[in-house]
Design an enzyme around this catalytic site. Sequence first.
Site, short mmCIF file in Angstrom:
data_model
loop_
_atom_site.label_atom_id
_atom_site.label_comp_id
_atom_site.label_asym_id
_atom_site.label_seq_id
_atom_site.Cartn_x
_atom_site.Cartn_y
_atom_site.Cartn_z
N GLY A 60 0.91 -1.19 -0.06
CA GLY A 60 -0.28 0.01 -0.16
C GLY A 60 0.89 1.08 -0.11
N GLN A 65 2.65 10.21 1.37
CA GLN A 65 4.10 9.74 1.28
C GLN A 65 4.99 10.18 0.39
OE1 GLN A 65 2.43 5.33 2.00
NE2 GLN A 65 4.31 5.29 3.34
N CYS A 114 6.18 0.45 7.43
CA CYS A 114 5.82 1.41 6.46
C CYS A 114 6.76 2.01 5.88
CB CYS A 114 5.10 2.63 7.57
SG CYS A 114 4.59 4.09 6.64
N LEU A 115 6.49 2.32 4.58
CA LEU A 115 7.70 2.74 3.47
C LEU A 115 8.25 4.02 4.02
CD1 LEU A 115 6.41 1.64 0.19
CD2 LEU A 115 8.09 0.75 1.40
N HIS A 157 -4.49 0.92 7.11
CA HIS A 157 -3.03 1.82 7.05
C HIS A 157 -3.03 2.91 6.27
CE1 HIS A 157 1.65 1.52 7.69
NE2 HIS A 157 1.32 2.13 6.70
N GLU A 158 -3.47 2.50 5.00
CA GLU A 158 -3.37 3.83 3.93
C GLU A 158 -4.26 5.00 4.39
OE1 GLU A 158 -0.31 1.54 2.83
OE2 GLU A 158 -0.46 3.72 2.51
N HIS A 161 -2.96 7.26 6.69
CA HIS A 161 -1.86 8.35 6.24
C HIS A 161 -2.47 9.59 5.60
CE1 HIS A 161 1.97 6.57 6.27
NE2 HIS A 161 1.62 5.37 5.89
C1 LIG Z 1 7.15 -4.93 11.77
N1 LIG Z 1 6.74 -6.26 11.11
C2 LIG Z 1 6.49 -6.04 9.92
O1 LIG Z 1 6.61 -5.23 9.09
C3 LIG Z 1 6.03 -7.51 9.39
C4 LIG Z 1 6.91 -8.54 9.35
C5 LIG Z 1 6.75 -9.70 8.66
C6 LIG Z 1 5.67 -10.02 7.93
C7 LIG Z 1 4.46 -8.87 7.98
C8 LIG Z 1 3.29 -9.07 7.27
C9 LIG Z 1 5.03 -7.61 8.57
N2 LIG Z 1 4.23 -6.59 8.42
C10 LIG Z 1 3.85 -5.90 7.02
N3 LIG Z 1 4.44 -6.57 6.10
C11 LIG Z 1 4.20 -5.82 5.05
N4 LIG Z 1 4.71 -6.40 3.63
C12 LIG Z 1 5.26 -7.72 3.80
C13 LIG Z 1 6.40 -7.70 2.74
N5 LIG Z 1 5.80 -7.39 1.44
C14 LIG Z 1 6.74 -7.99 0.22
C15 LIG Z 1 7.83 -7.65 0.27
C16 LIG Z 1 8.62 -7.94 -0.83
C17 LIG Z 1 8.10 -8.34 -1.78
C18 LIG Z 1 6.81 -8.59 -1.73
C19 LIG Z 1 6.11 -8.57 -0.91
CL1 LIG Z 1 4.24 -8.50 -1.02
C20 LIG Z 1 5.15 -6.17 1.21
C21 LIG Z 1 4.25 -5.87 2.67
N6 LIG Z 1 3.38 -4.78 4.67
C22 LIG Z 1 2.94 -4.21 5.96
N7 LIG Z 1 2.14 -3.24 5.86
C23 LIG Z 1 1.27 -2.73 7.08
S1 LIG Z 1 -0.32 -2.19 6.37
C24 LIG Z 1 0.53 -1.51 4.94
C25 LIG Z 1 1.74 -2.69 4.58
C26 LIG Z 1 2.91 -2.06 3.83
O2 LIG Z 1 2.95 -2.20 2.53
N8 LIG Z 1 3.82 -1.83 4.52
C27 LIG Z 1 4.96 -1.01 3.83
N9 LIG Z 1 3.06 -4.83 7.06
NI NI Z 2 2.52 3.67 5.68
#
Ligand SMILES: CNC(=O)c1cccc(C)c1Nc1nc(N2CCN(c3ccccc3Cl)CC2)nc(N2CSC[C@H]2C(=O)NC)n1
Ligand code: NI
Length: 187
Positions: A60, A65, A114-115, A157-158, A161
């Site tokens: 997301g 952002q 979060c990015l 989450h988005e 933001h």
């Molecule tokens: C602190 N522990 C953690 O972060 C955490 C730790 C483990 C698992 C999870 C599930 C966690 N949590 C979490 N993991 C994600 N990703 C997992 C990896 N993935 C991804 C990465 C690379 C290629 C393809 C893909 Cl698919 C991208 C998405 N994304 C979000 N969020 C929160 S809601 C918005 C979303 C977001 O896009 N964040 C940038 N949380």
């Molecule tokens: Ni975020």
Amino acid sequence: MITMDNIIREGNPTLREVAEEVCLPLKEEEIVLGKKMLEFLKNSQDPEKAEELHLRGGVGLAAPQLDISKRIIAVHVPNSDPEIAEPTLSTVMYNPKILSHSIQEACLGEGEGCLSVDREVPGYVVRHAKITISYYDMDGKPHKIRLKNYESIVVQHEIDHLNGVMFYDHINEKNPFALKEGVLVIK
Ligand SMILES: CNC(=O)c1cccc(C)c1Nc1nc(N2CCN(c3ccccc3Cl)CC2)nc(N2CSC[C@H]2C(=O)NC)n1
Ligand code: NI
């Protein structure tokens, strides 16, 4: 094309602003922005592109952002079953709005990332388990959909933001892993 250089990090005041609604009909630049946000998410999930462009994986992204204080989010959530190429949710949402939600709550068992946050913030981010939202798509078409589980968490989450809320604002300071009775933990 959007890269990590375009993504602002915590400390930038734009992340704490309430973003402006977009007007219909959408401006060409707002449609192009939406397409670029979705492309970023797809690139971030592609091993080759992510390595080449040094992208962090995300499912997301919200316009604030990118230092653009407009109510625009993009979500691209791959299917957890690697056999299925079709994402479970892939769209750009203009003026997304939570119309109603379940009483039941949920959180990601692994916490949230979060990015715009270059650090791990451990703890459960408790959110609504299910939500009903309205939004406009890139063609200006209105939608009203119900979301649950991972997709529901990502969209919340988005949308946060767009209201200047960061995921760690929801984490219990005293006990980050405290969980009330009945909160669904999503694996
Ligand atoms: C602190 N522990 C953690 O972060 C955490 C730790 C483990 C698992 C999870 C599930 C966690 N949590 C979490 N993991 C994600 N990703 C997992 C990896 N993935 C991804 C990465 C690379 C290629 C393809 C893909 Cl698919 C991208 C998405 N994304 C979000 N969020 C929160 S809601 C918005 C979303 C977001 O896009 N964040 C940038 N949380
Ligand atoms: Ni975020």
